[in-house]
Design an enzyme around this catalytic site. Sequence first.
Site, PDB file in Angstrom:
ATOM      1  N   HIS A 185     -19.277  15.178   5.919  1.00  0.00           N
ATOM      2  CA  HIS A 185     -19.031  14.690   4.554  1.00  0.00           C
ATOM      3  C   HIS A 185     -20.220  13.904   4.023  1.00  0.00           C
ATOM      4  O   HIS A 185     -21.101  13.486   4.777  1.00  0.00           O
ATOM      5  CB  HIS A 185     -17.790  13.795   4.522  1.00  0.00           C
ATOM      6  CG  HIS A 185     -16.498  14.568   4.535  1.00  0.00           C
ATOM      7  ND1 HIS A 185     -15.955  15.078   5.685  1.00  0.00           N
ATOM      8  CD2 HIS A 185     -15.645  14.923   3.523  1.00  0.00           C
ATOM      9  CE1 HIS A 185     -14.836  15.702   5.387  1.00  0.00           C
ATOM     10  NE2 HIS A 185     -14.618  15.637   4.088  1.00  0.00           N
TER      11      HIS A 185
ATOM     12  N   LYS B 132     -18.275   8.341   1.901  1.00  0.00           N
ATOM     13  CA  LYS B 132     -16.870   8.411   2.334  1.00  0.00           C
ATOM     14  C   LYS B 132     -16.537   7.193   3.198  1.00  0.00           C
ATOM     15  O   LYS B 132     -17.283   6.856   4.105  1.00  0.00           O
ATOM     16  CB  LYS B 132     -16.629   9.714   3.112  1.00  0.00           C
ATOM     17  CG  LYS B 132     -15.199   9.930   3.522  1.00  0.00           C
ATOM     18  CD  LYS B 132     -14.962  11.361   4.009  1.00  0.00           C
ATOM     19  CE  LYS B 132     -13.543  11.590   4.500  1.00  0.00           C
ATOM     20  NZ  LYS B 132     -12.514  11.265   3.502  1.00  0.00           N
TER      21      LYS B 132
END
Length: 250
Positions: A135, A139
Site C-alpha cells: 500500500h 496508510k
Amino acid sequence: MSKLRVAVLGAKGRIGSEAVRAVEAADDMELVAALGRGDRLESLVEAGAQVAVELTTPDSVMDNLDFCVRHGIHAVVGTTGWTEDRLSRLGGWLDASPDTGVLIAPNFSIGAVLTMKFAQIAAPYFESVEVVELHHPNKVDAPSGTATRTAQLIAAARAEAGCAPQPDATATALDGARGADVDGVPVHAVRLRGLLAHQEVLLGGEGETLTIRHDSLHHSSFMPGILLGARRVVTTPGLTFGLENFLDLG
Ligand SMILES: NC(=O)c1ccc[n+]([C@@H]2O[C@H](COP(=O)([O-])OP(=O)(O)OC[C@H]3O[C@@H](n4cnc5c(N)ncnc54)[C@H](O)[C@@H]3O)[C@@H](O)[C@H]2O)c1
Ligand SMILES: O=C(O)C1=N[C@H](C(=O)O)CCC1
C-alpha cells in the site's frame, strides 16, 4: 422514483472525496451531507440521510456507527480496524435497532473480492500459503483489512478441509521477518510511495506455485462496490460482512 439520500463521512479523505463525486454522479442518489472530522453528526438526521458511507479512520468509525445505528441510518463501511470485540459491540447496537442495515466491506473493488474468493478455493490444495499486501505509505493500519480478511478466509478453508499446519523450519528470526500471524497464515505488509492498494496471495505445493495478484490503481476501483452497497444495505437489516454477500459469485 425518489432518490436514495446518501451521506459521506470522511468526505475530504482519499477515498471519501472520490465517494462524494461518485454519489453526486449516480442518477438514483442524492448527496445530502459530506462530513469531515469535527463536523456534527446531528446534521445527518437534519439532512434526512438514509445511508451513511463511512470512510474515516479506525479511531472514528465506532462512534460514527453508534450514532447512525441509534438513528436508524443504514451504513456502508469501508474503514478498517475490525476486531471480534468491535464486531460484537456493533452487533449489540444492531440488535437494538433491528430494521437498520450495516455493510462492512474490507474491500469494495471487484478484483479484490474475487482475489479473496479465488484464494479461498485454492488454499486447501497447497501446502504453503502467504499473503503480501502492498500500500501507499500514508496508510495508518497494517496489515490491511483486506489482507487480514483474506488470511482468515484462507485459514477457515484449510481448517474445513483438514489441512496440516504449514511447513516452516524457521528457528531464529528477526522480529517481523516472517510477517504477522493471522490464524496461522503469514501476512506481510509493504508501504511504498507510488503504490495505492495491491495484494498477492502466494501458494506453494510440490514442484509448483500459484500467485493470485490484484492491483487497485485508482480509488475509482472502489466506487461501483460502494454504490452497490448503498443500494442494497437499505433492504438488508443487520450486519453484512463482505461485499461478496451482495454479489452473485456462485
Ligand atoms: N474498503 C475499501 O475498499 C477501502 C478502500 C480504501 C480505503 N479504505 C479504508 O478507508 C479508510 C480511509 O482511508 P483513506 O485513505 O481515505 O484515509 P484518509 O486519511 O485520506 O481519510 C480519512 C478522512 O476521514 C476524516 N475523519 C476522521 N475522523 C472523522 C470523523 N469522526 N468524521 C468525519 N471524518 C473523519 C479524516 O479527517 C480524513 O479526511 C481507511 O480505514 C482505509 O483503510 C477502505
Ligand atoms: O488505502 C487503503 O487504506 C486501503 N484500505 C483497505 C484495506 O486496508 O484493506 C482497502 C484497500 C485500500
